[in-house]
Design an enzyme around this catalytic site. Sequence first.
Site, PDB file in Angstrom:
ATOM      1  N   GLY A  47       0.774  -1.241   0.000  1.00  0.00           N
ATOM      2  CA  GLY A  47       0.000   0.000   0.000  1.00  0.00           C
ATOM      3  C   GLY A  47       0.802   1.286   0.000  1.00  0.00           C
ATOM      4  O   GLY A  47       0.369   2.289  -0.554  1.00  0.00           O
ATOM      5  N   ASP A 103       0.777   3.634   4.276  1.00  0.00           N
ATOM      6  CA  ASP A 103      -0.317   4.392   3.652  1.00  0.00           C
ATOM      7  C   ASP A 103      -1.247   4.973   4.718  1.00  0.00           C
ATOM      8  O   ASP A 103      -1.567   6.141   4.708  1.00  0.00           O
ATOM      9  CB  ASP A 103      -1.087   3.517   2.645  1.00  0.00           C
ATOM     10  CG  ASP A 103      -1.393   2.114   3.167  1.00  0.00           C
ATOM     11  OD1 ASP A 103      -1.223   1.855   4.378  1.00  0.00           O
ATOM     12  OD2 ASP A 103      -1.807   1.267   2.359  1.00  0.00           O
ATOM     13  N   ASP A 106      -4.069   2.731  11.211  1.00  0.00           N
ATOM     14  CA  ASP A 106      -5.452   2.443  11.585  1.00  0.00           C
ATOM     15  C   ASP A 106      -5.486   1.999  13.062  1.00  0.00           C
ATOM     16  O   ASP A 106      -5.463   2.835  13.959  1.00  0.00           O
ATOM     17  CB  ASP A 106      -5.957   1.366  10.614  1.00  0.00           C
ATOM     18  CG  ASP A 106      -7.428   1.077  10.732  1.00  0.00           C
ATOM     19  OD1 ASP A 106      -8.219   2.030  10.776  1.00  0.00           O
ATOM     20  OD2 ASP A 106      -7.807  -0.113  10.761  1.00  0.00           O
ATOM     21  N   PHE A 155     -13.602   3.151   5.453  1.00  0.00           N
ATOM     22  CA  PHE A 155     -12.595   2.348   4.770  1.00  0.00           C
ATOM     23  C   PHE A 155     -12.360   2.997   3.417  1.00  0.00           C
ATOM     24  O   PHE A 155     -13.293   3.214   2.653  1.00  0.00           O
ATOM     25  CB  PHE A 155     -13.071   0.904   4.603  1.00  0.00           C
ATOM     26  CG  PHE A 155     -11.965  -0.002   4.173  1.00  0.00           C
ATOM     27  CD1 PHE A 155     -11.037  -0.471   5.088  1.00  0.00           C
ATOM     28  CD2 PHE A 155     -11.833  -0.367   2.843  1.00  0.00           C
ATOM     29  CE1 PHE A 155      -9.993  -1.288   4.693  1.00  0.00           C
ATOM     30  CE2 PHE A 155     -10.798  -1.195   2.438  1.00  0.00           C
ATOM     31  CZ  PHE A 155      -9.883  -1.653   3.369  1.00  0.00           C
ATOM     32  N   ASP A 162      -6.019  -0.678  -0.935  1.00  0.00           N
ATOM     33  CA  ASP A 162      -6.867  -1.622  -1.665  1.00  0.00           C
ATOM     34  C   ASP A 162      -8.074  -2.080  -0.859  1.00  0.00           C
ATOM     35  O   ASP A 162      -8.120  -1.942   0.374  1.00  0.00           O
ATOM     36  CB  ASP A 162      -6.054  -2.871  -2.026  1.00  0.00           C
ATOM     37  CG  ASP A 162      -5.776  -3.744  -0.785  1.00  0.00           C
ATOM     38  OD1 ASP A 162      -5.261  -3.195   0.216  1.00  0.00           O
ATOM     39  OD2 ASP A 162      -6.091  -4.943  -0.811  1.00  0.00           O
TER      40      ASP A 162
HETATM   41  P1  IMP Z   1      -3.090  -1.176  11.394  1.00  0.00           P
HETATM   42  O1  IMP Z   1      -2.085  -2.152  11.852  1.00  0.00           O
HETATM   43  O2  IMP Z   1      -4.487  -1.555  11.810  1.00  0.00           O
HETATM   44  O3  IMP Z   1      -2.767   0.249  11.719  1.00  0.00           O
HETATM   45  O4  IMP Z   1      -3.170  -1.390   9.863  1.00  0.00           O
HETATM   46  C1  IMP Z   1      -2.630  -0.585   8.924  1.00  0.00           C
HETATM   47  C2  IMP Z   1      -2.814  -1.282   7.597  1.00  0.00           C
HETATM   48  O5  IMP Z   1      -4.191  -1.669   7.414  1.00  0.00           O
HETATM   49  C3  IMP Z   1      -2.527  -0.345   6.471  1.00  0.00           C
HETATM   50  O6  IMP Z   1      -1.186  -0.480   6.072  1.00  0.00           O
HETATM   51  C4  IMP Z   1      -3.479  -0.798   5.395  1.00  0.00           C
HETATM   52  O7  IMP Z   1      -2.872  -1.826   4.639  1.00  0.00           O
HETATM   53  C5  IMP Z   1      -4.641  -1.390   6.123  1.00  0.00           C
HETATM   54  N1  IMP Z   1      -5.751  -0.427   6.210  1.00  0.00           N
HETATM   55  C6  IMP Z   1      -6.216   0.187   7.318  1.00  0.00           C
HETATM   56  N2  IMP Z   1      -7.239   1.017   7.034  1.00  0.00           N
HETATM   57  C7  IMP Z   1      -7.417   0.927   5.701  1.00  0.00           C
HETATM   58  C8  IMP Z   1      -8.336   1.570   4.776  1.00  0.00           C
HETATM   59  O8  IMP Z   1      -9.190   2.400   5.118  1.00  0.00           O
HETATM   60  N3  IMP Z   1      -8.186   1.208   3.482  1.00  0.00           N
HETATM   61  C9  IMP Z   1      -7.261   0.314   3.038  1.00  0.00           C
HETATM   62  N4  IMP Z   1      -6.404  -0.279   3.856  1.00  0.00           N
HETATM   63  C10 IMP Z   1      -6.474   0.001   5.173  1.00  0.00           C
HETATM   64 MG    MG Z   2      -0.660  -1.793   4.507  1.00  0.00          MG
END
Ligand code: IMP
Ligand code: MG
Length: 182
Positions: A47, A103, A106, A155, A162
Amino acid sequence: MCSSLINDISRVLYSEEDIKQAVIKIAKEIENDYQGKNVLLIGLLKGAAPFLCDLARNINLNLSIDFMTASSYYNGTETTGTVTITKDISTKVEDKHIIIIDDVADSGVTLNYLVEYLKAKNPLSVKTCALLDKPHRRTVEFNVDYFGMIAPNHFVVGYGMDYQEKYRQLPYIGILKETVYS
Ligand code: IMP
Ligand code: MG
């Protein structure tokens, strides 16, 4: 651009111009903070690839680039909290300041885990950068050092992001229509 992809987007959240301005803003912040230092940008595949490329082109510093693949396992659109590294960096980091590039931050699980993982390789420092930040979604206590925009609780896809491996090539960031999930 393939019209079926565009038809799946309910709203453009950040235009190409919005993204460009955010990238330049972050690049200048990094440039100011790392004058005279060796920086290693580590992009998280897949991403962060477009973001890392645009960001690197706007940073006027001595830079190296590497990539990692770290999967924070998802069931649909929610993280399960487990991080697995399937591709590691090959760069020697002892003389470098690392900035991890993603990217979107979250839950924070991925970046939080990778900061500790990379610190164990003894770099000079480790910081994090994400184009989008969703601080209200955290399941772990974690702050992103550099971010472009605070994103709303949707999202999103495009500019590298993606849904089921689609929409990464969109030049803007958009919200998917609910009918795409159901
Ligand atoms: P985290 O570990 O939950 O912070 O996840 C981060 C990863 O989740 C990012 O690198 C994205 O690949 C994916 N992700 C989180 N939110 C989104 C979104 O809204 N769209 C697409 N991918 C997301
Ligand atoms: Mg990612």
